[in-house]
Write an enzyme that holds these catalytic residues in place. Structure first.
Site, PDB file in Angstrom:
ATOM      1  N   SER A  98     -32.847  17.399  93.054  1.00 31.55           N
ATOM      2  CA  SER A  98     -31.948  18.519  93.290  1.00 31.55           C
ATOM      3  C   SER A  98     -32.595  19.847  92.885  1.00 31.55           C
ATOM      4  O   SER A  98     -32.546  20.835  93.632  1.00 31.55           O
ATOM      5  CB  SER A  98     -30.640  18.316  92.516  1.00 31.55           C
ATOM      6  OG  SER A  98     -29.778  19.425  92.669  1.00 31.55           O
ATOM      7  N   VAL A 130     -35.496  20.863  95.367  1.00 34.13           N
ATOM      8  CA  VAL A 130     -35.036  21.414  96.641  1.00 34.13           C
ATOM      9  C   VAL A 130     -34.483  22.828  96.437  1.00 34.13           C
ATOM     10  O   VAL A 130     -34.754  23.733  97.248  1.00 34.13           O
ATOM     11  CB  VAL A 130     -33.978  20.498  97.281  1.00 34.13           C
ATOM     12  CG1 VAL A 130     -33.388  21.142  98.519  1.00 34.13           C
ATOM     13  CG2 VAL A 130     -34.594  19.139  97.636  1.00 34.13           C
ATOM     14  N   HIS A 131     -33.709  23.024  95.360  1.00 32.10           N
ATOM     15  CA  HIS A 131     -33.191  24.374  95.080  1.00 32.10           C
ATOM     16  C   HIS A 131     -34.341  25.364  94.894  1.00 32.10           C
ATOM     17  O   HIS A 131     -34.304  26.486  95.417  1.00 32.10           O
ATOM     18  CB  HIS A 131     -32.319  24.348  93.821  1.00 32.10           C
ATOM     19  CG  HIS A 131     -30.919  23.894  94.068  1.00 32.10           C
ATOM     20  ND1 HIS A 131     -30.565  22.575  94.120  1.00 32.10           N
ATOM     21  CD2 HIS A 131     -29.770  24.591  94.281  1.00 32.10           C
ATOM     22  CE1 HIS A 131     -29.265  22.464  94.348  1.00 32.10           C
ATOM     23  NE2 HIS A 131     -28.760  23.675  94.459  1.00 32.10           N
ATOM     24  N   GLU A 132     -35.363  24.943  94.134  1.00 36.46           N
ATOM     25  CA  GLU A 132     -36.492  25.835  93.882  1.00 36.46           C
ATOM     26  C   GLU A 132     -37.298  26.079  95.156  1.00 36.46           C
ATOM     27  O   GLU A 132     -37.767  27.205  95.391  1.00 36.46           O
ATOM     28  CB  GLU A 132     -37.393  25.237  92.801  1.00 36.46           C
ATOM     29  CG  GLU A 132     -38.513  26.155  92.344  1.00 36.46           C
ATOM     30  CD  GLU A 132     -37.994  27.471  91.778  1.00 36.46           C
ATOM     31  OE1 GLU A 132     -38.650  28.497  92.029  1.00 36.46           O
ATOM     32  OE2 GLU A 132     -36.942  27.472  91.115  1.00 36.46           O
TER      33      GLU A 132
END
Length: 476
Positions: free
Chosen positions: A384, A387-389
């Site tokens: 998670s 992917v956010h980064e």
């Protein structure tokens, strides 16, 4: 308990109940004729249960007192919009129009073009899945060794498609130099479509693997129309059927569209008045550490308001808009996260759509493969956060892993902390959200302004990876 004892116990059952524990292992409680209670723990994949229900805010807004408070907040935001437009119009007539169409939306037509391309690729995965199914069930014999080879090739192809999807998104953003808003929209949609594809394949492959092509039972595959419906429906959990409403309430659709545009305009005004103007001279003048600390503290309130409005737009209005148009009855896209007293509850309630996907398709698969809940939990947080980064890196055009640290390091550690439900701890929770949001916004804004205002990099070769805001001489 061995199989023989289990079968003997089943023959003597006088009552049989099934309950689901918090980690979704199934505990089957059985009782025999002698009154003994036996518990058999069975590791079973949890199933997302959909039902016709409204979003929590929809229910809350039916209360006249809550609705009055919301109306007061709307009046405050509307007044902020009017004041900003009037002030900017008299100071600079062109800049008032810039507020309506921000510079970050440039080249949005390119974004739409590649969104269509991504959607076509997403539809192609359905036909690839159907082709693999037909070859496996109709062409290759039941006990042929070619089935395993076909499965391995199909798995490698779909994993290659995942990697290609991420690489293509990076290439598009960099090649066409998409500004932040346009890039963010494309990256979010690319990630959403990829999650849809994974959910569809992961949910339907077990049916194909268990199918016996020599039996009289006919294999029923999802139709292409249902796949198209799934790509737009506001959930990442695939089902052959979903609860549906009887009709579309068009008055609600119109109201939601109006509120979405007004909410976006409010975000533009808030970011311009309270965030951009606060750091727009960074790199042109030197900041003292006390001054920087005061700016971060001052940003807590507007940063929290931006966070709440963004949540309201994305997880309430946009999801409910698509749910209403598609007659999707389950509107539980989030839970009452504002009442959370710890981050464990917050992560579960903040975004139910993403949480369910990570829990069912990542965490539980890791538990089955590695047989370790601790490792699976860390791995899920890592995926998670990664992917956010990745989205932030390609949106802003530089590597500054604040998002990764917040999600993976701080998020993972805080998720192990469980406290009792107490309104005093809820205050502490809101303070953590406010300061965390302020630090997150301040960090990225400082780096953007440092690069925009011409702060020279420490090492030109590694400029992408080394934040200028941390290595420059802009502090006294």
């Amino acid at each position: 308990m061995n199989n023989q004892v289990f079968r003997d116990t089943q023959e003597q059952i006088v009552h049989n109940t099934i309950t689901i524990s918090q980690d979704c292992d199934v505990i089957k409680t059985v009782g025999d004729q002698n009154g003994k209670i036996l518990e058999i723990k069975i590791f079973e994949r949890p199933k997302k249960r959909f039902s016709a229900r409204d979003s929590p805010l929809t229910v809350l807004f039916e209360n006249i007192h809550i609705r009055t408070i919301i109306n007061l907040l709307k009046i405050f935001l509307f007044n902020l919009i009017i004041v900003t437009i009037v002030r900017e119009f008299f100071n600079n007539q062109q800049y008032a129009w810039y507020l309506l169409i921000p510079k970050g939306c440039d080249n949005f037509h390119i974004t739409i073009f590649f969104w269509v391309l991504y959607y076509c690729l997403t539809c192609c995965t359905y036909f690839f899945f159907k082709m693999w199914t037909n070859i496996r069930t109709e062409i290759i014999p039941r006990k042929s060794a070619f089935k395993r080879m076909l499965d391995i090739v199909a798995l490698l192809i779909i994993l290659g498609y995942y990697v290609f999807s991420f690489q293509l998104a990076e290439y598009i953003v960099k090649t066409y130099r998409l500004p932040p808003v346009s890039a963010l929209f494309l990256l979010l949609e690319q990630t959403r479509m990829l999650m849809k594809v994974h959910a569809f394949i992961r949910s339907n492959v077990p049916k194909i693997l268990k199918y016996d092509n020599e039996s009289d039972v006919k294999l029923e595959l999802p139709s292409f129309n249902h796949f198209i419906f799934f790509t737009f429906v506001p959930t990442l959990i695939y089902k052959d059927e979903y609860p549906r409403t009887q009709k579309i309430k068009w008055w609600r659709v119109v109201l939601q569209i109006v509120e979405i545009f007004l909410g976006i305009f409010c975000l533009i005004i808030l970011i311009h008045n309270f965030i951009h103007t606060k750091y727009n001279d960074f790199g042109l003048k030197k900041y003292s550490y006390v001054e920087l600390l005061l700016k971060i503290v001052e940003l807590c309130l507007p940063g929290t308001i931006v966070l709440v409005i963004a949540f309201y737009l994305i997880l309430h209005q946009v999801q409910n808009l698509f749910a209403e148009i598609l007659r999707f009855a389950d509107r539980m896209f989030y839970r009452e996260w504002w009442t959370a007293c710890d981050f464990t509850s917050f992560y579960k309630m903040w975004n139910v759509i993403i949480h369910d996907f990570l829990f069912i398709y990542v965490y539980r698969d890791c538990c089955e493969i590695f047989n370790s809940k601790i490792f699976s939990k860390y791995f899920t947080f890592f995926i998670s956060a990664l992917v956010h980064e990745w989205i932030m890196i390609n949106t802003l055009g530089f590597f500054f892993p604040i998002m990764f640290c917040c999600f993976f390091l701080a998020g993972t550690l805080l998720s192990f902390v469980k406290v009792s439900q107490n309104y005093r701890l809820n205050i502490l929770m809101w303070l953590s959200i406010a300061y965390g949001t302020s630090i997150l916004i301040s960090g990225y804004t400082l780096e953007v302004m440092a690069r925009s205002n011409g702060v020279q990099p420490l090492f030109e070769k590694f400029d992408f990876y080394i934040p200028r805001s941390l290595t420059c001489d802009c502090y006294i």
